[in-house]
Design a protein around this motif. Structure first.
Motif, mmCIF file in Angstrom:
data_model
loop_
_atom_site.group_PDB
_atom_site.id
_atom_site.type_symbol
_atom_site.label_atom_id
_atom_site.label_comp_id
_atom_site.label_asym_id
_atom_site.label_seq_id
_atom_site.Cartn_x
_atom_site.Cartn_y
_atom_site.Cartn_z
ATOM 1 N N TYR A 432 0.839 -1.200 0.000
ATOM 2 C CA TYR A 432 0.000 0.000 0.000
ATOM 3 C C TYR A 432 0.858 1.228 0.000
ATOM 4 O O TYR A 432 1.799 1.345 0.815
ATOM 5 C CB TYR A 432 -0.916 0.005 1.235
ATOM 6 N N THR A 433 0.539 2.160 -0.992
ATOM 7 C CA THR A 433 1.233 3.444 -1.049
ATOM 8 C C THR A 433 0.176 4.521 -0.954
ATOM 9 O O THR A 433 -0.664 4.664 -1.864
ATOM 10 C CB THR A 433 2.029 3.606 -2.360
ATOM 11 N N PRO A 434 0.166 5.275 0.121
ATOM 12 C CA PRO A 434 -0.871 6.308 0.252
ATOM 13 C C PRO A 434 -0.638 7.423 -0.715
ATOM 14 O O PRO A 434 0.507 7.754 -1.028
ATOM 15 C CB PRO A 434 -0.702 6.785 1.711
ATOM 16 N N PRO A 435 -1.717 8.076 -1.242
ATOM 17 C CA PRO A 435 -1.534 9.182 -2.200
ATOM 18 C C PRO A 435 -1.007 10.408 -1.451
ATOM 19 O O PRO A 435 -1.318 10.636 -0.279
ATOM 20 C CB PRO A 435 -2.953 9.400 -2.723
ATOM 21 N N LEU A 436 -0.115 11.124 -2.218
ATOM 22 C CA LEU A 436 0.482 12.322 -1.642
ATOM 23 C C LEU A 436 -0.384 13.510 -1.995
ATOM 24 O O LEU A 436 -0.860 13.645 -3.125
ATOM 25 C CB LEU A 436 1.903 12.511 -2.212
ATOM 26 N N GLU A 437 -0.537 14.396 -0.993
ATOM 27 C CA GLU A 437 -1.296 15.614 -1.231
ATOM 28 C C GLU A 437 -0.398 16.624 -1.903
ATOM 29 O O GLU A 437 0.833 16.580 -1.759
ATOM 30 C CB GLU A 437 -1.826 16.178 0.092
ATOM 31 N N SER A 442 7.144 13.790 0.263
ATOM 32 C CA SER A 442 7.055 12.328 0.348
ATOM 33 C C SER A 442 8.134 11.836 1.277
ATOM 34 O O SER A 442 9.259 12.300 1.275
ATOM 35 C CB SER A 442 7.230 11.689 -1.042
ATOM 36 N N ALA A 443 7.768 10.888 2.068
ATOM 37 C CA ALA A 443 8.718 10.260 3.006
ATOM 38 C C ALA A 443 8.979 8.858 2.539
ATOM 39 O O ALA A 443 8.210 8.266 1.783
ATOM 40 C CB ALA A 443 8.169 10.268 4.423
ATOM 41 N N ALA A 444 10.064 8.451 2.938
ATOM 42 C CA ALA A 444 10.435 7.098 2.545
ATOM 43 C C ALA A 444 9.456 6.128 3.164
ATOM 44 O O ALA A 444 9.051 6.280 4.319
ATOM 45 C CB ALA A 444 11.870 6.790 2.978
ATOM 46 N N ALA A 445 8.988 5.180 2.441
ATOM 47 C CA ALA A 445 8.000 4.201 2.918
ATOM 48 C C ALA A 445 8.703 2.958 3.367
ATOM 49 O O ALA A 445 9.710 2.558 2.801
ATOM 50 C CB ALA A 445 7.006 3.870 1.795
ATOM 51 N N HIS A 453 2.208 -1.652 6.101
ATOM 52 C CA HIS A 453 1.320 -0.676 6.773
ATOM 53 C C HIS A 453 2.095 0.550 7.140
ATOM 54 O O HIS A 453 3.221 0.483 7.643
ATOM 55 C CB HIS A 453 0.721 -1.298 8.025
ATOM 56 N N THR A 454 1.481 1.724 6.845
ATOM 57 C CA THR A 454 2.036 3.012 7.251
ATOM 58 C C THR A 454 0.906 3.836 7.848
ATOM 59 O O THR A 454 -0.283 3.567 7.649
ATOM 60 C CB THR A 454 2.641 3.766 6.046
ATOM 61 N N GLY A 455 1.269 4.893 8.578
ATOM 62 C CA GLY A 455 0.241 5.770 9.201
ATOM 63 C C GLY A 455 -0.227 5.211 10.530
ATOM 64 O O GLY A 455 0.546 4.617 11.288
ATOM 65 N N THR A 456 -1.484 5.410 10.843
ATOM 66 C CA THR A 456 -2.058 5.012 12.159
ATOM 67 C C THR A 456 -2.722 3.657 12.036
ATOM 68 O O THR A 456 -3.554 3.441 11.164
ATOM 69 C CB THR A 456 -3.100 6.035 12.613
ATOM 70 N N ASP A 457 -2.361 2.743 12.951
ATOM 71 C CA ASP A 457 -2.962 1.398 12.989
ATOM 72 C C ASP A 457 -3.865 1.269 14.209
ATOM 73 O O ASP A 457 -3.591 1.829 15.281
ATOM 74 C CB ASP A 457 -1.866 0.315 13.047
ATOM 75 N N LEU A 458 -4.901 0.487 14.058
ATOM 76 C CA LEU A 458 -5.803 0.185 15.189
ATOM 77 C C LEU A 458 -5.579 -1.247 15.575
ATOM 78 O O LEU A 458 -5.780 -2.151 14.771
ATOM 79 C CB LEU A 458 -7.267 0.388 14.782
ATOM 80 N N VAL A 459 -5.093 -1.422 16.780
ATOM 81 C CA VAL A 459 -4.842 -2.776 17.285
ATOM 82 C C VAL A 459 -5.831 -3.035 18.406
ATOM 83 O O VAL A 459 -5.894 -2.283 19.399
ATOM 84 C CB VAL A 459 -3.396 -2.922 17.800
ATOM 85 N N THR A 460 -6.549 -4.065 18.232
ATOM 86 C CA THR A 460 -7.633 -4.331 19.196
ATOM 87 C C THR A 460 -7.466 -5.686 19.820
ATOM 88 O O THR A 460 -7.296 -6.677 19.094
ATOM 89 C CB THR A 460 -8.986 -4.257 18.504
#
Length: 469
Positions: A432-437, A442-445, A453-460
């Motif tokens: 997954y590559t999120p679109p850049l605004e 851009s940051a290295a992925a 996975h990048t960004g915020t994850d929900l762990v339940t």
């Protein structure tokens, strides 16, 4: 002493100074029809003679004793026992106080007195300075002493007197043989209450046998359970005749009798000791009959009067209660009973309406609270979080994956989303590559350990779901 002269006689010569006065006789023997003494001279002469008399002892019967409080003097009247003759005897109170008994009419006394003659009244009297009871007086002294002894023992106390029955079934009567006292009691009692019955014991009421026979009759009647009251009756007589009824043994027997006893001895002025020990003293036998049985005519009148009063009282009570009942029934609440119910019904409907309003408001408020709580529960539920696009990643053992480094590359994973579960495999790179605004740098992925996975994850945690950044 200068003797008075008499007024001139019819043949006395007249002088220039008036009628001549004749000379009176010097002694009583010298008096003549032509030269008598006037009464005043006789009174003086008698007074002089009496004054020369020595004090003497005189016996007589006491008729009357008048005390004059405050004067220190008392006046007795003594009479001869055999003839109708009496003397007035003044005596000082201190002399009477020395006597061991109280003087009563009928007592015989011997007095030491100085005769004195009152010239103006022409009366002779005895001034006593000593008094001694004798004869009947001695007898009265003994009776008085016995009376005091028995009174000190409590035999005459009012507290031990027994009440008479209202209507005795059998009346015991102790009386003389064929005596007037018996007729008086029986006739008067039967006249008052015809159904009364008598148990009569005729005995000697005078002389040596009187005490023994009266005591035996009294014991016999007292032991009879049918006898409700006993009358001891005797007519009048002298003090000596009534002596048996002052005998100590008889008096004590009367005092301890179980049956009420009525004493009717002599007349009103006679007071033998049995009168003091009896439960009731009657002045005469006739009075005794009146005391032991009621008068049937008087009782019938009282009964009729009582019934009349009872009817009047009941009638008055009924009229009073009827008036009170009528007053209560005339009140509006009883005249129209529905009026009070109508007011209560309106009050009840008002309360019911208020209760419904309050209950409806409480239910509406509770419904709002339930909806609010349901929204809060849904908002906090893990499923709601999954519906927003989050997922729970677990390894083959069911452990929740919280970090990429915790799972080896190529390991099989289980992903739970809102719609269900599906399997996945750990890769070295995250596809997954999120679109850049626009204008974003851009940051290295990818991380050193790789992953997708990048960004915020929900762990339940399945047991304790929570949100982490």
């Amino acid at each position: 002493m200068t003797e008075p002269t008499a007024p001139p006689g019819p043949d006395a010569p007249a002088g220039p100074a008036g009628a001549a006065r004749r000379e009176l006789a010097a002694t009583a023997a010298q008096t003549t029809p032509e030269n008598p003494w006037p009464l005043r001279l006789l009174s003086v002469k008698v007074g002089e003679y009496v004054a020369r008399m020595s004090p003497i002892w005189v016996e007589g019967e006491l008729v009357q004793l008048n005390r004059r409080p405050g004067s220190g003097m008392a006046f007795m009247t003594l009479r001869d026992a055999d003839v109708d003759m009496s003397f007035s005897v003044p005596v000082r109170e201190n002399v009477l106080r020395t006597l061991s008994i109280d003087l009563v009419p009928g007592a015989r006394v011997v007095i030491h007195a100085k005769p004195t003659f009152w010239t103006k009244r022409g009366s002779l009297q005895l001034e006593a300075d000593d008094i001694r009871p004798v004869g009947l007086g001695e007898l009265l002294a003994r009776l008085e002493h016995l009376r005091r002894v028995l009174a000190a023992e409590g035999l005459f106390d009012a507290s031990r007197k027994k009440p008479l029955p209202f209507l005795p079934g059998v009346v015991g009567l102790v009386c003389g043989r064929e005596s007037a006292a018996e007729r008086d009691v029986v006739v008067n009692a039967q006249r008052r209450w015809p159904a009364v019955r008598f148990a009569i014991r005729e005995v000697a009421v005078q002389g040596d046998k009187a005490v023994r026979e009266v005591s035996a009759a009294l014991k016999e009647l007292d032991a009879d359970d049918e006898v409700d009251v006993i009358i001891i009756s005797r007519g009048g007589g002298s003090l000596e005749d009534l002596l048996p009824f002052s005998d100590e043994q008889l008096v004590r027997l009367v005092a301890r009798a179980q049956t009420p006893i009525v004493s009717a001895i002599g007349h009103e002025i006679d007071t033998p000791l049995i009168d003091l020990a009896a439960d009731v003293r009657a002045s005469t036998p006739t009075d005794a009959a009146k005391r032991v049985v009621p008068d049937i005519q008087a009782e019938a009148e009282q009964l009729q009067l009582g019934r009349s009063r009872l009817r009047t009282a009941i009638r008055g009570r009924l009229e009073h209660e009827q008036a009170a009942l009528d007053a209560i029934r005339s009140r509006p609440v009883l005249d129209q009973p529905a009026s009070i119910l109508a007011g209560r019904a309106d009050e009840l409907r008002s309360h019911l309406s208020l209760a419904r309003t309050i209950a409806r408001a409480r239910l509406d408020r509770a419904d709002d609270d339930v909806r609010h709580l349901a929204r809060q529960v849904r908002a906090l539920s893990p499923l709601a979080t999954l519906e927003r696009g989050y997922a729970v990643v677990q390894d083959a053992d069911g452990t929740v994956v919280r970090s990429p480094e915790a799972v080896a590359v190529g390991a099989a994973l289980s992903v739970r989303v809102a719609g269900g579960r599906f399997g996945a495999e750990r890769t070295a790179h995250d596809p997954y590559t999120p679109p850049l605004e626009p204008g974003a740098v851009s940051a290295a992925a990818g991380a050193p350990g790789g992953g997708t996975h990048t960004g915020t994850d929900l762990v339940t945690d399945p047991d304790h779901p929570q949100e982490t950044a």
